[in-house]
Design a protein around this motif. Structure first.
Motif, PDB file in Angstrom:
ATOM      1  N   TRP A   1       2.195  -0.493  -3.546  1.00 21.72           N
ATOM      2  CA  TRP A   1       1.963  -1.361  -4.702  1.00 21.72           C
ATOM      3  C   TRP A   1       1.270  -0.658  -5.861  1.00 21.72           C
ATOM      4  O   TRP A   1       1.182  -1.217  -6.955  1.00 21.72           O
ATOM      5  CB  TRP A   1       1.134  -2.572  -4.288  1.00 21.72           C
ATOM      6  CG  TRP A   1       1.928  -3.652  -3.635  1.00 21.72           C
ATOM      7  CD1 TRP A   1       2.051  -3.883  -2.304  1.00 21.72           C
ATOM      8  CD2 TRP A   1       2.726  -4.647  -4.277  1.00 21.72           C
ATOM      9  NE1 TRP A   1       2.858  -4.959  -2.082  1.00 21.72           N
ATOM     10  CE2 TRP A   1       3.289  -5.448  -3.285  1.00 21.72           C
ATOM     11  CE3 TRP A   1       3.007  -4.933  -5.610  1.00 21.72           C
ATOM     12  CZ2 TRP A   1       4.128  -6.524  -3.572  1.00 21.72           C
ATOM     13  CZ3 TRP A   1       3.840  -6.005  -5.895  1.00 21.72           C
ATOM     14  CH2 TRP A   1       4.386  -6.786  -4.890  1.00 21.72           C
TER      15      TRP A   1
ATOM     16  N   ARG B   1       7.005 -11.985  -9.848  1.00 21.72           N
ATOM     17  CA  ARG B   1       5.640 -12.027 -10.379  1.00 21.72           C
ATOM     18  C   ARG B   1       4.683 -12.788  -9.450  1.00 21.72           C
ATOM     19  O   ARG B   1       3.553 -12.337  -9.243  1.00 21.72           O
ATOM     20  CB  ARG B   1       5.658 -12.627 -11.777  1.00 21.72           C
ATOM     21  CG  ARG B   1       4.303 -12.582 -12.444  1.00 21.72           C
ATOM     22  CD  ARG B   1       4.398 -13.180 -13.850  1.00 21.72           C
ATOM     23  NE  ARG B   1       3.080 -13.266 -14.437  1.00 21.72           N
ATOM     24  CZ  ARG B   1       2.532 -12.323 -15.185  1.00 21.72           C
ATOM     25  NH1 ARG B   1       3.207 -11.223 -15.450  1.00 21.72           N
ATOM     26  NH2 ARG B   1       1.330 -12.477 -15.677  1.00 21.72           N
ATOM     27  N   PRO B   2       5.098 -13.932  -8.876  1.00 19.92           N
ATOM     28  CA  PRO B   2       4.186 -14.624  -7.947  1.00 19.92           C
ATOM     29  C   PRO B   2       3.819 -13.767  -6.728  1.00 19.92           C
ATOM     30  O   PRO B   2       2.691 -13.821  -6.248  1.00 19.92           O
ATOM     31  CB  PRO B   2       4.955 -15.876  -7.532  1.00 19.92           C
ATOM     32  CG  PRO B   2       5.932 -16.111  -8.640  1.00 19.92           C
ATOM     33  CD  PRO B   2       6.303 -14.745  -9.143  1.00 19.92           C
ATOM     34  N   LEU B   3       4.751 -12.962  -6.249  1.00 19.26           N
ATOM     35  CA  LEU B   3       4.476 -12.058  -5.129  1.00 19.26           C
ATOM     36  C   LEU B   3       3.460 -10.997  -5.550  1.00 19.26           C
ATOM     37  O   LEU B   3       2.514 -10.701  -4.819  1.00 19.26           O
ATOM     38  CB  LEU B   3       5.762 -11.391  -4.638  1.00 19.26           C
ATOM     39  CG  LEU B   3       5.590 -10.310  -3.568  1.00 19.26           C
ATOM     40  CD1 LEU B   3       4.995 -10.917  -2.289  1.00 19.26           C
ATOM     41  CD2 LEU B   3       6.919  -9.635  -3.284  1.00 19.26           C
TER      42      LEU B   3
ATOM     43  N   GLU C   1       1.243 -11.227  -7.953  1.00 20.07           N
ATOM     44  CA  GLU C   1      -0.065 -11.859  -8.165  1.00 20.07           C
ATOM     45  C   GLU C   1      -0.760 -12.162  -6.836  1.00 20.07           C
ATOM     46  O   GLU C   1      -1.941 -11.879  -6.663  1.00 20.07           O
ATOM     47  CB  GLU C   1       0.080 -13.141  -8.981  1.00 20.07           C
ATOM     48  CG  GLU C   1      -1.248 -13.784  -9.298  1.00 20.07           C
ATOM     49  CD  GLU C   1      -1.135 -14.944 -10.266  1.00 20.07           C
ATOM     50  OE1 GLU C   1      -2.191 -15.436 -10.683  1.00 20.07           O
ATOM     51  OE2 GLU C   1      -0.008 -15.361 -10.618  1.00 20.07           O
ATOM     52  N   ALA C   2      -0.017 -12.711  -5.887  1.00 17.57           N
ATOM     53  CA  ALA C   2      -0.605 -13.019  -4.574  1.00 17.57           C
ATOM     54  C   ALA C   2      -1.072 -11.741  -3.884  1.00 17.57           C
ATOM     55  O   ALA C   2      -2.154 -11.708  -3.273  1.00 17.57           O
ATOM     56  CB  ALA C   2       0.414 -13.757  -3.710  1.00 17.57           C
ATOM     57  N   THR C   3      -0.282 -10.688  -3.994  1.00 20.02           N
ATOM     58  CA  THR C   3      -0.659  -9.413  -3.376  1.00 20.02           C
ATOM     59  C   THR C   3      -1.894  -8.839  -4.048  1.00 20.02           C
ATOM     60  O   THR C   3      -2.786  -8.322  -3.376  1.00 20.02           O
ATOM     61  CB  THR C   3       0.507  -8.415  -3.462  1.00 20.02           C
ATOM     62  OG1 THR C   3       1.638  -8.978  -2.801  1.00 20.02           O
ATOM     63  CG2 THR C   3       0.154  -7.093  -2.818  1.00 20.02           C
ATOM     64  N   TRP C   4      -1.982  -8.938  -5.365  1.00 21.23           N
ATOM     65  CA  TRP C   4      -3.143  -8.424  -6.086  1.00 21.23           C
ATOM     66  C   TRP C   4      -4.421  -9.125  -5.617  1.00 21.23           C
ATOM     67  O   TRP C   4      -5.433  -8.491  -5.379  1.00 21.23           O
ATOM     68  CB  TRP C   4      -2.946  -8.608  -7.587  1.00 21.23           C
ATOM     69  CG  TRP C   4      -4.144  -8.221  -8.371  1.00 21.23           C
ATOM     70  CD1 TRP C   4      -4.975  -9.041  -9.071  1.00 21.23           C
ATOM     71  CD2 TRP C   4      -4.681  -6.900  -8.534  1.00 21.23           C
ATOM     72  NE1 TRP C   4      -5.978  -8.323  -9.663  1.00 21.23           N
ATOM     73  CE2 TRP C   4      -5.823  -6.997  -9.345  1.00 21.23           C
ATOM     74  CE3 TRP C   4      -4.305  -5.644  -8.065  1.00 21.23           C
ATOM     75  CZ2 TRP C   4      -6.586  -5.898  -9.702  1.00 21.23           C
ATOM     76  CZ3 TRP C   4      -5.073  -4.545  -8.424  1.00 21.23           C
ATOM     77  CH2 TRP C   4      -6.191  -4.672  -9.225  1.00 21.23           C
ATOM     78  N   HIS C   5      -4.362 -10.430  -5.470  1.00 23.04           N
ATOM     79  CA  HIS C   5      -5.554 -11.168  -5.047  1.00 23.04           C
ATOM     80  C   HIS C   5      -5.880 -10.915  -3.574  1.00 23.04           C
ATOM     81  O   HIS C   5      -7.036 -11.003  -3.174  1.00 23.04           O
ATOM     82  CB  HIS C   5      -5.389 -12.659  -5.318  1.00 23.04           C
ATOM     83  CG  HIS C   5      -5.350 -12.958  -6.782  1.00 23.04           C
ATOM     84  ND1 HIS C   5      -6.408 -12.701  -7.630  1.00 23.04           N
ATOM     85  CD2 HIS C   5      -4.369 -13.461  -7.567  1.00 23.04           C
ATOM     86  CE1 HIS C   5      -6.089 -13.040  -8.853  1.00 23.04           C
ATOM     87  NE2 HIS C   5      -4.846 -13.501  -8.846  1.00 23.04           N
ATOM     88  N   ARG C   6      -4.871 -10.561  -2.787  1.00 25.00           N
ATOM     89  CA  ARG C   6      -5.089 -10.305  -1.362  1.00 25.00           C
ATOM     90  C   ARG C   6      -5.613  -8.889  -1.105  1.00 25.00           C
ATOM     91  O   ARG C   6      -6.558  -8.706  -0.338  1.00 25.00           O
ATOM     92  CB  ARG C   6      -3.778 -10.532  -0.598  1.00 25.00           C
ATOM     93  CG  ARG C   6      -3.893 -10.396   0.899  1.00 25.00           C
ATOM     94  CD  ARG C   6      -2.625 -10.854   1.600  1.00 25.00           C
ATOM     95  NE  ARG C   6      -1.422 -10.244   1.084  1.00 25.00           N
ATOM     96  CZ  ARG C   6      -0.936  -9.078   1.489  1.00 25.00           C
ATOM     97  NH1 ARG C   6      -1.543  -8.384   2.411  1.00 25.00           N
ATOM     98  NH2 ARG C   6       0.179  -8.608   0.974  1.00 25.00           N
TER      99      ARG C   6
ATOM    100  N   PHE D   1      -3.615 -10.608 -14.040  1.00 26.47           N
ATOM    101  CA  PHE D   1      -4.025 -11.521 -12.967  1.00 26.47           C
ATOM    102  C   PHE D   1      -5.536 -11.676 -12.826  1.00 26.47           C
ATOM    103  O   PHE D   1      -5.993 -12.439 -11.992  1.00 26.47           O
ATOM    104  CB  PHE D   1      -3.455 -11.047 -11.629  1.00 26.47           C
ATOM    105  CG  PHE D   1      -1.979 -10.791 -11.641  1.00 26.47           C
ATOM    106  CD1 PHE D   1      -1.090 -11.688 -12.189  1.00 26.47           C
ATOM    107  CD2 PHE D   1      -1.464  -9.626 -11.091  1.00 26.47           C
ATOM    108  CE1 PHE D   1       0.276 -11.451 -12.196  1.00 26.47           C
ATOM    109  CE2 PHE D   1      -0.105  -9.379 -11.079  1.00 26.47           C
ATOM    110  CZ  PHE D   1       0.767 -10.287 -11.638  1.00 26.47           C
TER     111      PHE D   1
ATOM    112  N   ARG E   1      -8.726 -15.802  -8.968  1.00 24.40           N
ATOM    113  CA  ARG E   1      -7.596 -16.307  -9.743  1.00 24.40           C
ATOM    114  C   ARG E   1      -7.954 -16.331 -11.224  1.00 24.40           C
ATOM    115  O   ARG E   1      -9.043 -16.731 -11.603  1.00 24.40           O
ATOM    116  CB  ARG E   1      -7.230 -17.726  -9.312  1.00 24.40           C
ATOM    117  CG  ARG E   1      -6.849 -17.811  -7.859  1.00 24.40           C
ATOM    118  CD  ARG E   1      -5.442 -17.343  -7.688  1.00 24.40           C
ATOM    119  NE  ARG E   1      -5.120 -17.386  -6.260  1.00 24.40           N
ATOM    120  CZ  ARG E   1      -4.107 -16.769  -5.747  1.00 24.40           C
ATOM    121  NH1 ARG E   1      -3.316 -16.052  -6.511  1.00 24.40           N
ATOM    122  NH2 ARG E   1      -3.851 -16.837  -4.474  1.00 24.40           N
TER     123      ARG E   1
END
Length: 97
Positions: A18, A46-48, A50-55, A84, A90
């Motif tokens: 990533w 993009r949602p993937l 963003e979710a990966t960035w926060h995880r 993000f 968030r």
């Protein structure tokens, strides 16, 4: 009683795969395709991202620091931080609470 170590949530090579996407917003070298995360480097959801960035954003930043040892570090904030917000938090969007 010994303390049990928690394993990182990221797969070993996930932060590496990533890195370019999170730095620039584009998977220039098809690292995500090679890791089996997406099928087309031109269409990373993009949602993937963003979710990966926060995880695993902290893991990505740690890998980025190791990757650039001996070289000039990239300018901050990187693309994912601008888009993000900080990893693990968030970003507030207009009209959303």
């Amino acid at each position: 009683m010994p303390v049990r170590r928690r394993k990182a949530k990221a797969r070993p090579d996930e932060a590496e795969a990533w890195l370019m996407m999170m730095m620039s917003g584009y998977d220039f070298f098809s690292d995500l395709v090679d890791a089996g995360i997406v099928e087309d480097r031109h269409e990373v959801p993009r949602p993937l991202a963003e979710a990966t960035w926060h995880r695993i954003g902290e893991d990505i930043l740690d890998f980025m620091a190791e990757f650039h040892v001996g070289f000039r570090p990239p300018e901050r904030p990187i693309w994912a931080e601008r888009e993000f917000g900080p990893p693990g938090k968030r970003k507030r969007r207009a009209g959303k609470t």
